[in-house]
Scaffold this active site. Structure first.
Site, PDB file in Angstrom:
ATOM      1  N   ASP A   6       7.490   8.723  -3.916  1.00 53.01           N
ATOM      2  CA  ASP A   6       8.356   8.924  -5.073  1.00 53.01           C
ATOM      3  C   ASP A   6       8.412   7.615  -5.854  1.00 53.01           C
ATOM      4  OD1 ASP A   6      10.127   9.977  -6.825  1.00 53.01           O
ATOM      5  OD2 ASP A   6      11.810  10.127  -5.426  1.00 53.01           O
ATOM      6  N   ASP A  10       5.947  11.980 -11.124  1.00 49.19           N
ATOM      7  CA  ASP A  10       6.211  10.769 -10.354  1.00 49.19           C
ATOM      8  C   ASP A  10       6.453  10.985  -8.874  1.00 49.19           C
ATOM      9  OD1 ASP A  10       8.591  12.028 -10.729  1.00 49.19           O
ATOM     10  OD2 ASP A  10       9.727  10.236 -11.232  1.00 49.19           O
ATOM     11  N   GLU A  11       6.155  12.132  -8.339  1.00 51.83           N
ATOM     12  CA  GLU A  11       6.277  12.295  -6.888  1.00 51.83           C
ATOM     13  C   GLU A  11       5.269  13.309  -6.369  1.00 51.83           C
ATOM     14  OE1 GLU A  11       9.826  14.278  -5.411  1.00 51.83           O
ATOM     15  OE2 GLU A  11      10.415  14.802  -7.453  1.00 51.83           O
TER      16      GLU A  11
END
Lengths: 372, 417
Positions: B41, B134-135
């Site tokens: 993350d 973003d993860e």
């Protein structure tokens, strides 16, 4: 009640009744047909609360009376009886049974009281006229393929039958559309139909009506009010509620100024569309039409399964054009053409296309192209 | 106990400080070199990209979000110290942190960095399942021989590379399933590396609130609360059949997750089956105009996501929950698939008309299913709605404008209701 009737006559009357009855019913009486014997006639009545059909047949009535019995069961029994058999139906109201006897076969069916049977309220019709069966047959047969099944646009779930004007003449017109194709069929206005209110005849009613129209010499008595429509022959009366909604203003979607003209033998065209569409298994198969100098190339390109192409000699002398359609829609409108060549009038690849038979404006079809 | 220096990547034995480079960033855990499921993350991703691209921002509080009346999309860690949180209204964020630099999101720039991170992850394993820009989950089972190092080392190397080559930082959660890996990545942010081993799973979960469980939002939490379930140990007291009876399929899931069991595989390109969006109102709504506004916003969100995924759907579903929690769903199949918000909205509105008299509602959702590639989207027009093509073109143009000038650069009036 007791009467005897010839098997063939009984089968015809009962099959019309049972087709109106809905297969799945939550109200038991609606699965039944009401049988009423009086004089020299027996009447069979069935309803789904929106449509009611009454079928009359000659019979030897021994004892007048009435009862109701499951329509599909009675139909199945009569269907399986040998041709030419004489069938005797006897109601025993005390036991609540109906006996059906033919030769050595004997059936005893459960009944429900005739008082429970919902009879459609009679109403005042604003317009009564008579039309030959072949005229109505053409109006509905050529339009019904375009009826929509989309529930959110319920007002498209039928054929819009109304009085319209064409070339200064009043005509009886049927229109159906699902937003992708549209059929507009005209017939001479029968006498007495001038004041007919426009009504949307539901899909199921159109199907039931078709069974009344097979006889070329038959005159159909048509009655129309704002809420109901009735079609009658001497033997059968079909009464139906009409769809409570406003049919859209279809006139504005009919392209009147399309200039690129293609003329093609409808049968050859339909067969070729059908052939090239075979290679695609997609739900909405797109057929591309490329036209240039009296040549039409039909092609389908389905990346997962294959490609097909076929060339037809046609009459086309306008600027070259490439346009795509759903194969099914093209087939359906092409198969409406029965006498002359199909004439297509195009504007651009993104605009609705018009199709008619030769130069006959009494049956026109509009189809929306798709991107290919 | 096995340990790893996250700076020089030396494999160690229970050192507090790395003997090789002197770094204190040492992670140690008995199962460190045996666990294979990871969740990565990024830390304040949008803000990190902005700070990277503009070094003047490095020591300033940075908030990414849309305009004064919008909400906070991401806040950097400096702003977070002042109490700014994502999804907070912008005016409130600015009251807490008046000197914040507010920037509009530059999705293109973020997507570009995201693609590079993804490529780095794919060098470690083909089983990368991105959850957003973003993860992502990664399954590194069976990669030890290939890389000549255990997954933990490769993950530490990944975040080091992300920092060195892309200038963004990320936190790693390493465990034995997806649920726990995701929980772990959140334990030690930013620049974290947390491990939840098999042996401590039960102990770890015991006193945690049920909201820790992925998918237990405010409304599920309230329903669990009514059953007296607040922590995971409360859940452990219920039998499986009782949970199923009360909560349906969610009950089964909770039973397993409370025990730290999660068998879902990390799957790259998990095919998307449907795209939907729903909102639960702060209070029940009966006003048809307000509901119509929500209908539009939900339709637009669904269309935005379909467009982002390059997909189109043929079946539009409307979901409504009445005040007494009774669920109403209506669906309709279109003739061809669509990704146009206007068409989804109009279809959903026709469905809404069928059930509008059952208001007030507490929840409204719009979904798109039976998905096709976008090449098959909106391939034919509607004869009866000749303006639809024009509205679709207007929508595409508005999308372009938003791409250039930010998500609130142009919106429909009906979105304001």
């Amino acid at each position: 009640m007791k009467f005897s009737i010839e098997r063939g006559v009984l089968l015809k009357a009962v099959s019309q009744a049972q087709s109106v009855v809905e297969r799945r019913n939550t109200i038991p009486i609606l699965a039944n047909v009401l049988i009423e014997a009086e004089g020299d006639n027996v009447q069979f009545r069935a309803t789904d609360l929106d449509i009611e059909v009454v079928d009359r047949a000659p019979a030897q009535v021994e004892r007048a009376g009435a009862t109701t019995v499951a329509a599909t069961t009675l139909h199945e029994i009569v269907r399986k009886l040998p041709d030419g058999a004489l069938v005797t139906l006897t109601a025993d109201s005390a036991a609540g049974r109906l006996t059906v006897e033919a030769g050595r076969s004997n059936f005893s069916l459960a009944t429900l009281p005739k008082e429970d049977f919902p009879v459609m309220a009679s109403s005042e019709y604003q317009s009564n006229f008579s039309a030959p069966a072949p005229v109505l047959r053409r109006l509905f047969d050529k339009s019904k393929f375009a009826i929509s099944t989309e529930e959110t646009r319920y007002y498209l779930n039928g054929v819009y039958m109304h009085v319209a004007e064409s070339d200064g003449q009043k005509v009886l017109r049927c229109v159906a559309t699902d937003g992708h194709r549209l059929a507009r069929i005209d017939a001479d206005l029968p006498q007495g139909a001038e004041d007919m209110p426009g009504v949307i005849v539901p899909r199921k009613t159109v199907g039931e009506l078709r069974k009344l129209l097979d006889d070329d010499d038959m005159q159909i008595a048509v009655s129309v009010s704002e809420t109901k429509v009735r079609f009658a022959t001497p033997d059968i009366t079909l009464t139906s509620k009409v769809i409570d909604g406003t049919f859209p203003d279809y006139a504005r979607v009919i392209p009147l100024h399309n200039t690129r003209r293609l003329e093609v033998d409808a049968r050859e065209f339909a067969a070729a569309v059908d052939r090239v569409a075979t290679v695609s298994s997609e739900r909405s198969r797109a057929v591309k039409m490329q036209m240039e100098n009296d040549r039409l190339v039909l092609s389908v390109n389905a990346p997962d399964s294959g490609a097909a192409e076929e060339e037809l000699a046609v009459a086309y002398s306008d600027e070259p054009l490439e346009i795509g359609f759903n194969a099914k829609y093209l087939l359906e409108i092409a198969s409406q053409v029965d006498r002359e060549n199909a004439v297509f009038l195009f504007n651009s690849a993104g605009d609705p296309t018009l199709m008619r038979e030769g130069n006959d404006d009494s049956a026109i079809y509009v189809v929306m192209p798709m991107r290919v | 106990m096995p340990a790893l220096c996250r700076d020089c990547l030396s494999e160690l034995q229970d050192n507090r400080r790395c003997p090789n480079c002197g770094s204190p960033r040492v992670v140690s855990h008995p199962e460190l070199f045996d666990l294979t499921i990871a969740h990565m993350d990024c830390d304040a991703f949008y803000a990190s990209v902005e700070k990277r691209d503009n070094p003047e921002l490095a020591d300033k509080p940075v908030i990414i979000g849309g305009g004064k009346r919008g909400v906070v999309s991401t806040a950097c860690y400096i702003a977070r110290i002042r109490g700014v949180r994502s999804a907070m209204p912008m005016f409130q964020a600015l009251r807490l942190c008046p000197d914040a630099v507010v920037l509009r999101p530059r999705m293109d720039a973020y997507a570009e960095v995201s693609r590079k991170i993804r490529a780095m992850m794919e060098e470690l394993t083909p089983a990368v399942e991105p959850l957003s820009l973003d993860e992502a989950f990664m399954d590194l089972s069976g990669t030890r021989r290939l890389h000549g190092a255990p997954p933990a080392v490769m993950l530490a190397r990944l975040v080091r590379r992300m920092k060195d080559e892309l200038g963004v930082t990320g936190s790693i959660g390493l465990s034995h399933n997806k649920f726990l890996a995701k929980v772990a990545s959140d334990l030690d942010k930013p620049r974290g590396f947390s491990v939840i081993g098999r042996a401590e799973t039960a102990d770890f979960l015991k006193d945690k609130p049920v909201s820790l469980i992925w998918g237990v939002g405010p409304s599920a939490q309230a329903a669990l609360d009514r059953a007296g379930i607040r922590t995971i140990s409360d859940l452990l007291r219920w039998d499986r059949s009782a949970l199923h009876e009360r909560f349906g399929s969610m009950g089964d899931r909770l039973w397993h997750l409370a025990r730290g069991q999660d068998r879902r595989a990390v799957s790259a390109n998990a095919p998307v089956k449907s795209i939907s969006n729903e909102t639960t109102f702060a209070e029940d709504i009966a006003d048809p105009d307000i509901l119509d506004g929500h209908l539009w916003r939900m339709s637009e969100k669904v269309a935005d996501r379909a467009k982002a995924k390059r997909l189109a759907g043929r079946v539009v579903t409307l979901k409504l929950k009445r005040a007494d929690h009774a669920l109403l769903t209506r669906r309709v199949a279109l003739r061809d698939a669509t990704q146009i918000a206007d068409r989804i909205y109009r279809t959903a509105r026709a469905l809404f008309a069928q059930v509008a008299d059952r208001a007030p509602f507490r929840l409204l959702g719009v979904g798109l299913s039976e998905l096709y590639p976008e090449a098959q989207a909106d391939i034919s027009g509607d004869l009866l709605d000749p303006d639809a093509a024009r509205r679709a073109r207007a929508e595409r143009t508005a999308d372009e404008i938003r791409r250039k000038f930010g998500p609130n650069a142009i919106i429909k009036g009906r979105a304001l209701r």
